[in-house]
Enzyme design. Structure first.
Site, short mmCIF file in Angstrom:
data_model
loop_
_atom_site.label_atom_id
_atom_site.label_comp_id
_atom_site.label_asym_id
_atom_site.label_seq_id
_atom_site.Cartn_x
_atom_site.Cartn_y
_atom_site.Cartn_z
N LYS A 109 -13.88 -0.33 11.03
CA LYS A 109 -12.51 -0.82 11.23
C LYS A 109 -12.44 -1.53 12.57
O LYS A 109 -12.75 -0.94 13.61
CB LYS A 109 -11.54 0.35 11.18
CG LYS A 109 -10.11 -0.07 11.48
CD LYS A 109 -9.12 1.04 11.21
CE LYS A 109 -7.71 0.62 11.60
NZ LYS A 109 -6.75 1.70 11.35
N LYS A 114 -12.66 -3.12 7.21
CA LYS A 114 -11.26 -3.51 7.42
C LYS A 114 -11.14 -4.29 8.72
O LYS A 114 -11.69 -3.86 9.72
CB LYS A 114 -10.43 -2.23 7.50
CG LYS A 114 -8.98 -2.45 7.80
CD LYS A 114 -8.28 -1.13 7.92
CE LYS A 114 -6.85 -1.40 8.30
NZ LYS A 114 -6.15 -0.19 8.68
N TYR A 167 -1.93 -5.12 -0.99
CA TYR A 167 -0.49 -5.06 -1.28
C TYR A 167 -0.14 -5.87 -2.52
O TYR A 167 0.96 -5.77 -3.04
CB TYR A 167 0.29 -5.56 -0.05
CG TYR A 167 -0.02 -4.72 1.18
CD1 TYR A 167 0.57 -3.47 1.35
CD2 TYR A 167 -0.95 -5.15 2.13
CE1 TYR A 167 0.25 -2.68 2.44
CE2 TYR A 167 -1.27 -4.37 3.23
CZ TYR A 167 -0.67 -3.13 3.38
OH TYR A 167 -1.00 -2.35 4.45
C1 PBG Z 1 -3.43 3.13 11.36
C2 PBG Z 1 -3.65 2.14 10.28
C3 PBG Z 1 -3.51 0.76 10.45
C4 PBG Z 1 -3.69 0.19 9.21
C5 PBG Z 1 -3.98 1.21 8.30
N1 PBG Z 1 -3.97 2.42 8.99
C6 PBG Z 1 -3.12 -0.03 11.64
C7 PBG Z 1 -3.80 0.15 12.93
O1 PBG Z 1 -4.93 0.61 13.03
O2 PBG Z 1 -3.15 -0.19 13.91
C8 PBG Z 1 -3.56 -1.27 8.93
C9 PBG Z 1 -3.24 -1.70 7.57
C10 PBG Z 1 -2.71 -3.07 7.45
O3 PBG Z 1 -2.61 -3.85 8.42
O4 PBG Z 1 -2.35 -3.43 6.31
N2 PBG Z 1 -4.24 4.19 11.48
#
Ligand code: PBG
Length: 332
Positions: free
Chosen positions: A202, A256, A321
């Site tokens: 991530k 991600k 989404y």
């Molecule tokens: C937070 C989390 C995030 C997303 C999923 N879980 C945001 C972040 O890490 O700030 C992002 C998902 C998206 O942008 O659609 N733990």
């Protein structure tokens, strides 16, 4: 693989593109409803569907509405729904206790959905940011995001979600050692069949902006997440993280964001062959949707093309989404 080509005219690539039938016969990848995981935003209240300004077409739903949405998704054949709670600022603290409250919004939603639509897999988010008064995924002390203390909190959170009936836990926090700690605690508590989809690779991405609005974390977040999320310039590090999480007991791994990171998806799938997923995140959704709403691109076509590209890159599934819309199109 060693592709062989004859010179033209012996080989003319256009022969196999001439008709829809020939194109179907030579298509290498397919997208199906079974590849989709639908992330949804939940909120307190009843009968509420509250639009999210930066994500046109996406709403925060109260529990009664999210149960209806899960029924609709299951009816379309979508295999999984992933829950993200919007937490009232009054419930956010520095210790994030609400995260493992058995009666928090997320845990109530898991129970409500599993009671009404047992066939749909319920996935959760395991991270402290919705419950944290400073918006970070981990516990902060003196400006430092604490790793091991956060992992302890995440374990409590995981157990509460498993207890509520979650099928797949999704640790999105990027602390070190959390998969092993969660797996050990789940086994010890008798939750042997609860799956973990690790947000292993991530990245610290600006594409999460609209999501932070959706869960009400934008205002709270102090600073950035670069000490725990990955540097977008790195690729080998992603492989090391995936390997680490698989060894610690992750069943599924995730990359991600999605579209800007398809090279990572391909490397991960080729290297490990594990169930591999990508998250087409909020900013990606909003870019495509925003351009479509302005008439700059054909919304349906860019949606379907973007989802197919994840399959081509080696993903087994996509968090998106667009899931219900794409499912409707796939079902004709
Ligand atoms: C937070 C989390 C995030 C997303 C999923 N879980 C945001 C972040 O890490 O700030 C992002 C998902 C998206 O942008 O659609 N733990």
């Amino acid at each position: 693989m060693r592709p062989i080509s004859a010179p033209c005219p012996a080989l003319r690539f256009r022969r196999l593109r001439r008709t829809a039938a020939l194109r179907a016969l030579t298509q290498e990848n397919t997208l199906s409803v079974g590849d989709l995981i639908w992330p949804v935003f939940i909120r307190d209240g009843h009968g509420m569907e509250e639009p999210i300004a930066s994500m046109p077409g996406v709403n925060r739903m109260s529990l009664d509405k999210v149960v209806k949405a899960a029924e609709m998704a299951a009816g379309l054949g979508i295999p999984a729904i992933c829950l993200f709670p919007y937490t009232d600022p009054s419930k956010k603290t520095e210790a994030c206790e609400e995260a493992w409250n058995p009666d928090n919004l997320a845990n109530r939603a898991i129970r409500a959905i599993k009671a009404a639509v047992p066939e749909i897999a319920v996935m959760t988010d395991v991270a402290l940011d919705p419950y944290n008064s400073n918006g970070h995924d981990g516990i902060v002390r003196d400006g430092i995001i604490l790793n091991d203390e956060t992992v302890e909190a995440l374990v409590k959170m995981s157990l509460a979600q498993a207890e509520s009936g979650a099928d797949i836990l999704g640790p999105s926090d990027m602390m070190d050692g959390r998969i092993g700690a969660m797996r050990g605690a789940l086994e010890a508590a008798g939750h042997k069949d609860v799956a973990i989809m690790s947000y292993s690779a991530k990245y610290a991405s600006a594409f999460y902006g609209p999501f932070r609005d959706a869960v009400g974390a934008s205002g709270a977040l102090k600073g950035d997440k670069k000490t725990y999320q990955m540097n977008p310039a790195n690729s080998d590090e992603a492989l090391r993280l995936i390997e680490r999480d698989l060894r610690e007991g992750a069943d599924m791994v995730m990359v991600k964001p999605g579209m800007p990171y398809l090279d990572i998806c391909r490397r991960v799938k080729d290297t490990f062959g594990a169930p591999t997923y990508a998250y087409q995140v909020s900013g990606e959704y909003s870019m495509l949707r925003g351009a479509a709403l302005n008439g700059w691109v054909d919304g349906e076509k860019v949606m379907m093309e973007s989802l197919m590209c994840f399959k081509r890159a080696g993903c087994d599934g996509i968090l998106t989404y667009f899931a219900p819309e794409a499912a409707r199109l796939l079902r004709g």
